[in-house]
Design a protein around this motif. Sequence first.
Motif, PDB file in Angstrom:
ATOM      1  N   GLY A 194       0.797  -1.235   0.000  1.00 42.19           N
ATOM      2  CA  GLY A 194       0.000   0.000   0.000  1.00 42.19           C
ATOM      3  C   GLY A 194       0.820   1.271   0.000  1.00 42.19           C
ATOM      4  N   ARG A 232       2.148   1.913  -3.548  1.00 38.89           N
ATOM      5  CA  ARG A 232       0.990   2.307  -4.368  1.00 38.89           C
ATOM      6  C   ARG A 232       0.604   3.763  -4.084  1.00 38.89           C
ATOM      7  N   ARG A 265       0.239 -11.367  -3.297  1.00 36.58           N
ATOM      8  CA  ARG A 265      -0.542 -10.168  -2.965  1.00 36.58           C
ATOM      9  C   ARG A 265      -1.779 -10.066  -3.848  1.00 36.58           C
ATOM     10  N   ASN A 290      -1.075  -3.395  -5.636  1.00 41.13           N
ATOM     11  CA  ASN A 290      -0.588  -3.659  -4.274  1.00 41.13           C
ATOM     12  C   ASN A 290       0.640  -4.562  -4.281  1.00 41.13           C
ATOM     13  N   ASP A 324      -9.058 -16.294  -0.685  1.00 41.51           N
ATOM     14  CA  ASP A 324      -9.397 -15.362   0.388  1.00 41.51           C
ATOM     15  C   ASP A 324     -10.494 -14.438  -0.106  1.00 41.51           C
ATOM     16  N   ARG A 372     -10.860 -10.485  -0.333  1.00 34.84           N
ATOM     17  CA  ARG A 372     -10.382  -9.734  -1.505  1.00 34.84           C
ATOM     18  C   ARG A 372     -11.537  -9.182  -2.342  1.00 34.84           C
ATOM     19  N   ARG A 375     -13.408  -1.855  -2.415  1.00 32.17           N
ATOM     20  CA  ARG A 375     -12.966  -0.795  -1.499  1.00 32.17           C
ATOM     21  C   ARG A 375     -11.874   0.058  -2.165  1.00 32.17           C
ATOM     22  N   LYS A 403     -14.131   1.690   5.014  1.00 37.63           N
ATOM     23  CA  LYS A 403     -13.170   2.313   4.092  1.00 37.63           C
ATOM     24  C   LYS A 403     -13.836   2.580   2.740  1.00 37.63           C
TER      25      LYS A 403
HETATM   26  P1  ATP Z   1      -4.514   0.389   3.431  1.00 34.30           P
HETATM   27  O1  ATP Z   1      -3.482   0.144   4.483  1.00 34.30           O
HETATM   28  O2  ATP Z   1      -4.484   1.705   2.799  1.00 34.30           O
HETATM   29  O3  ATP Z   1      -5.870   0.011   3.892  1.00 34.30           O
HETATM   30  P2  ATP Z   1      -3.070  -1.645   2.042  1.00 34.30           P
HETATM   31  O4  ATP Z   1      -3.013  -2.032   0.597  1.00 34.30           O
HETATM   32  O5  ATP Z   1      -1.822  -1.158   2.657  1.00 34.30           O
HETATM   33  O6  ATP Z   1      -4.225  -0.603   2.207  1.00 34.30           O
HETATM   34  P3  ATP Z   1      -3.081  -3.626   4.078  1.00 34.30           P
HETATM   35  O7  ATP Z   1      -4.224  -4.401   4.619  1.00 34.30           O
HETATM   36  O8  ATP Z   1      -2.332  -2.676   4.964  1.00 34.30           O
HETATM   37  O9  ATP Z   1      -3.639  -2.875   2.802  1.00 34.30           O
HETATM   38  O10 ATP Z   1      -2.068  -4.694   3.471  1.00 34.30           O
HETATM   39  C1  ATP Z   1      -0.763  -4.373   3.037  1.00 34.30           C
HETATM   40  C2  ATP Z   1      -0.443  -5.177   1.776  1.00 34.30           C
HETATM   41  O11 ATP Z   1      -0.572  -6.577   2.042  1.00 34.30           O
HETATM   42  C3  ATP Z   1      -1.376  -4.906   0.609  1.00 34.30           C
HETATM   43  O12 ATP Z   1      -0.999  -3.779  -0.136  1.00 34.30           O
HETATM   44  C4  ATP Z   1      -1.273  -6.201  -0.161  1.00 34.30           C
HETATM   45  O13 ATP Z   1      -0.073  -6.221  -0.914  1.00 34.30           O
HETATM   46  C5  ATP Z   1      -1.146  -7.250   0.926  1.00 34.30           C
HETATM   47  N1  ATP Z   1      -2.471  -7.790   1.336  1.00 34.30           N
HETATM   48  C6  ATP Z   1      -3.246  -7.361   2.342  1.00 34.30           C
HETATM   49  N2  ATP Z   1      -4.351  -8.102   2.466  1.00 34.30           N
HETATM   50  C7  ATP Z   1      -4.281  -9.034   1.501  1.00 34.30           C
HETATM   51  C8  ATP Z   1      -5.119 -10.112   1.114  1.00 34.30           C
HETATM   52  N3  ATP Z   1      -6.273 -10.349   1.730  1.00 34.30           N
HETATM   53  N4  ATP Z   1      -4.715 -10.883   0.085  1.00 34.30           N
HETATM   54  C9  ATP Z   1      -3.535 -10.645  -0.534  1.00 34.30           C
HETATM   55  N5  ATP Z   1      -2.724  -9.651  -0.228  1.00 34.30           N
HETATM   56  C10 ATP Z   1      -3.073  -8.850   0.770  1.00 34.30           C
END
Ligand code: ATP
Length: 444
Positions: free
Chosen positions: A28, A31, A114, A119, A157, A160, A166, A204
């Motif tokens: 994140g 990104r 991921r 992401n 999962d 997702r 979201r 969110k």
């Molecule tokens: P934010 O923190 O802004 O809500 P984020 O993309 O950082 O969004 P996080 O939940 O902090 O989301 O997760 C960090 C990273 O971990 C994501 O960017 C993604 O690469 C990976 N990730 C998180 N959840 C999943 C999932 N359910 N399946 C696969 N990858 C995931």
Amino acid sequence: MKVHLPSFAGQAISRLNAAGFDAYVVGGCVRDSLIGRVPDDWDIASSATPEQTKAVFEDLPVIETGIQHGTVTVLLEGRPLEITTYRLDGQYSDGRHPDQVHFTKKLKEDLARRDFTVNALAYHPRLGIVDCFGGVEDLQQGVIRCVGEPDRRFQEDALRVMRGIRFASQLGFSLEAKTEISLRKHAPLLQKIAAERLRVELVKLLCGAQAEKVLLNFPDVLAQLIPELLPMVGFDQRTPYHIYDVYQHTAHSVGAVESDPILRLTMLLHDIGKPSCFTVDYKGQGHFKGHGAVSVRMCEEILPRLRFDNHTTERVLKLVKYHDAVIEPRENLIKRWLNRLTPDGFEQLMKVKLADNAAQNPIYDRSDCYRAIIRIAHEILQREDCFSLSSLAVNGDDLMELGIPAGKKLGETLQFLLQAVIDEKCVNDREQLLEYCRKYRQIP
Ligand code: ATP
Ligand code: MG
């Protein structure tokens, strides 16, 4: 393309590199940096195992956040930083959690697990961006696309599914065609996901810049969390006050209110009782008498089911209850509202009413009246006029001195005096209030 790395994250990467390990910021934060958003948090992925990471930062506080999943949190320059070992997720047999995780030495394998290409980006201050799945292009095009085969990824999962829409709402992106088809197909798997995790994504999504568009596009997905939304979809209101069906009106009202969890949730749910209250009069016009109260009853089921906290639940229930109340631009009536809801609650209610109004037929626009009410409320607050017992110039002790016994009568007398002040029948002055009390209440 450059990521502006905060010094604590840069320092962590340097220390891991100096100890012979690979390390990148990932996910994140990369990104968000690339599209000019401020990242919430910075995550690091590294070839170091959790034990090795702990050894590298042995001079600093380290928390074993999720050591079995490879994550340790290091407190660097006073900021918590999650460092996770490159990993491959094993089999998912429950659609929620990998049965086991395996560590790997290859960054690409970590990026492949991921969820979406945007992401799955990594960045190193010297080596630059690592983009194995076309994430940079998707970021530029504004596209949410699964890494790998969408069907398999949503089956692994199901959260997702919610994350996909979201991100569409937060980033204003659209879903790539195959990803979107698969996401809708797998929406029923959301039933397996813990309510708390769904709630986080829902909030969110609702607070995202494109929430209105996403709500309009994905009622089928949202109905997995809140099936009560479905009867609103396409529900013709048959009234001149509305130009949209109940669901469209709801989505527009969400978009018309500021991005705040309580306000957005209120707009999503304020009319949820409408379909079950619908009647048509002899002229063929639709009515929804009592829908506020029915919406409240439905929210009393929905909000705890999604594990919302008590504060949010109580606030939303109150705002839904009064969203349709008639409020006149008269000082004494507004003071009663300020007393009933507190100034903050009243301000929220007016925001709700403005958003509701903005999503109705513009011919009947009432925003001028609402703005007049808000102005009057500000004047009342600025003058520090009395509108609640806490600022009334007499209290229970004063009345007991007059001989009124503690209990129900005392409470009623205080309310009576408060109303007299609000209605300007008596000024808020101790002596005059006691005099007024002697005159109009039977003092034993
Ligand atoms: P934010 O923190 O802004 O809500 P984020 O993309 O950082 O969004 P996080 O939940 O902090 O989301 O997760 C960090 C990273 O971990 C994501 O960017 C993604 O690469 C990976 N990730 C998180 N959840 C999943 C999932 N359910 N399946 C696969 N990858 C995931
Ligand atoms: Mg994050």
